[in-house]
Scaffold this motif. Structure first.
Motif, PDB file in Angstrom:
ATOM      1  N   ARG A 109       0.822  -1.215   0.000  1.00 18.54           N
ATOM      2  CA  ARG A 109       0.000   0.000   0.000  1.00 18.54           C
ATOM      3  C   ARG A 109       0.853   1.261   0.000  1.00 18.54           C
ATOM      4  NH1 ARG A 109      -3.740   0.099   5.003  1.00 18.54           N
ATOM      5  NH2 ARG A 109      -1.655  -0.020   5.942  1.00 18.54           N
ATOM      6  N   ASP A 110       1.880   1.296   0.847  1.00 21.99           N
ATOM      7  CA  ASP A 110       2.719   2.492   0.937  1.00 21.99           C
ATOM      8  C   ASP A 110       3.520   2.711  -0.339  1.00 21.99           C
ATOM      9  OD1 ASP A 110       1.791   3.035   3.456  1.00 21.99           O
ATOM     10  OD2 ASP A 110       3.457   2.029   4.483  1.00 21.99           O
ATOM     11  N   ARG A 113       1.220   4.147  -2.851  1.00 19.79           N
ATOM     12  CA  ARG A 113       0.889   5.515  -2.427  1.00 19.79           C
ATOM     13  C   ARG A 113       2.021   6.477  -2.779  1.00 19.79           C
ATOM     14  NH1 ARG A 113       1.205   7.510   3.099  1.00 19.79           N
ATOM     15  NH2 ARG A 113      -0.025   9.401   3.344  1.00 19.79           N
ATOM     16  N   ASN A 114       3.256   6.057  -2.536  1.00 14.72           N
ATOM     17  CA  ASN A 114       4.391   6.907  -2.874  1.00 14.72           C
ATOM     18  C   ASN A 114       4.568   7.044  -4.385  1.00 14.72           C
ATOM     19  OD1 ASN A 114       5.355   7.620  -0.253  1.00 14.72           O
ATOM     20  ND2 ASN A 114       6.232   5.582  -0.029  1.00 14.72           N
ATOM     21  N   VAL A 116       2.134   6.947  -6.680  1.00 11.72           N
ATOM     22  CA  VAL A 116       1.116   7.889  -7.135  1.00 11.72           C
ATOM     23  C   VAL A 116       1.482   9.313  -6.709  1.00 11.72           C
ATOM     24  CG1 VAL A 116      -1.316   8.539  -6.960  1.00 11.72           C
ATOM     25  CG2 VAL A 116      -0.679   6.130  -7.161  1.00 11.72           C
ATOM     26  N   GLY A 117       2.029   9.442  -5.481  1.00  9.40           N
ATOM     27  CA  GLY A 117       2.465  10.761  -5.021  1.00  9.40           C
ATOM     28  C   GLY A 117       3.553  11.344  -5.900  1.00  9.40           C
ATOM     29  N   ALA A 166       4.847  10.593  -0.492  1.00  5.93           N
ATOM     30  CA  ALA A 166       3.598  10.809   0.242  1.00  5.93           C
ATOM     31  C   ALA A 166       3.770  11.862   1.330  1.00  5.93           C
ATOM     32  CB  ALA A 166       3.111   9.493   0.850  1.00  5.93           C
ATOM     33  N   ASP A 170       1.315  15.062   1.763  1.00  8.54           N
ATOM     34  CA  ASP A 170       0.458  15.217   2.954  1.00  8.54           C
ATOM     35  C   ASP A 170       0.993  16.251   3.937  1.00  8.54           C
ATOM     36  OD1 ASP A 170      -1.068  13.208   1.870  1.00  8.54           O
ATOM     37  OD2 ASP A 170      -0.119  11.613   3.033  1.00  8.54           O
TER      38      ASP A 170
END
Length: 316
Positions: A109-110, A113-114, A116-117, A166, A170
């Motif tokens: 998941r991370d 997420r990174n 896509v970030g 990420a 954020d």
């Protein structure tokens, strides 16, 4: 005979994926194809770095975006070509793809997420390669690259930091050089309370404009000196100056340069720089207050008092 034996060895299935047989020849072909893709990615990376140095800082981010997209495309096509070279029926991988999707949803998941970030940072352009940023923990540095997992930030001490993409999406990030524009810098300093304010202003402005980092006055971007408050036995001033873009990326050196120039200007103009002062009030000495206590410190007074005390005692 030997050639026939070699052909048989290369074409003989050693394993099966669904209905597809996996041969040594297919494995070698897949390795060659994927290695060629990796070599192309490496050459592209070298080309992008050289192009960034040649084209200048203004086009650096655009070149970086193009290079990153090309790398992703090459890796994706290389992987697909390698799988095709294996002769694997992709429909047979549907079960594996489903398991991989579960893995992405849980363990990866991370990473996703990174990734896509990183894509968001590349196209959003709020943070670009070459920008000088300050992270939430106070760390400052220049963005060198935006990768699929992390962004490389080089501090002024030549320390490479890898910040997860990420975190940049954020968290709170200050971009000091966004759109390649300079920023105003405040340099605090103090003088004695009785200093001539106009003299202080003229001396410091002249010294600041003589610093090579200072941009010429233009519109609202002017070098100024502000009186911002009163301290203990001091007037508090701020030098407000617009330095060059390269100076903004070196805040420590820039602060030291202007402080040096201010100190030289104040000394040359004989303007007093205040030192810490403290006033002590003594209410009593040796058990006595006021003048009587001070008399005890004067030469001869203590002895006289002692003698008088002694005579009084003897007389008693």
């Amino acid at each position: 005979m030997a050639l026939n034996g070699a052909d048989a060895l290369l074409t003989q299935p050693i394993a099966y994926i669904g209905a597809s047989g996996l041969t040594i020849g297919a494995i070698i072909s897949a390795i060659v194809v994927f290695s060629t893709a990796l070599l192309a990615v490496w050459l592209l990376k070298k080309f992008v770095r050289r192009a960034q140095q040649t084209m200048g800082e203004e086009r650096s981010h655009a070149i970086h975006i193009g290079g990153q997209i090309a790398r992703y495309v090459i890796v994706a096509f290389g992987l697909a070509a390698a799988v095709s070279a294996l002769g694997v029926d992709l429909s047979a991988l549907s079960l594996f793809a489903g398991a991989l999707g579960v893995g992405i949803g849980l363990g990866l998941r991370d990473i996703v997420r990174n990734f896509v970030g990183g894509l968001v940072l590349l196209f959003d352009r709020s943070i670009e390669v070459g920008d000088f940023v300050e992270l939430e923990d106070g760390t400052m540095g220049e963005v060198r690259s935006i990768g699929p997992r992390a962004t490389a930030v080089l501090t002024n001490d030549d320390v490479d930091m890898l910040v997860p993409n990420a975190n940049l999406i954020d968290g709170k990030v200050t971009n000091w050089t966004r759109n390649r524009m300079t920023r105003r810098v405040h340099i605090p300093f103090r003088t004695a309370l009785n200093a001539d304010k106009e003299k202080v202003r003229d001396a410091v402005i002249e010294a600041a404009k003589a610093v090579p980092l200072t941009l010429p006055d233009a519109g609202r971007k002017r070098t100024q000196v502000w009186l911002v408050g009163y301290g203990e036995n001091a007037l508090k001033f701020e030098l407000v100056v617009w330095p060059t873009l390269s100076a903004v990326k070196r805040p420590g050196r820039t602060l030291a340069t202007y402080c040096w120039a201010i100190d030289d200007a104040l000394r040359q103009s004989a303007i007093e720089i205040p030192l810490p002062q403290q006033e002590i009030r003594v209410r009593g000495l040796f058990g006595q207050e006021g003048e009587a206590g001070l008399d005890a410190l004067r030469p001869g007074q203590g002895a006289a008092t002692d003698g008088a005390g002694a005579r009084s005692s003897s007389e008693g």
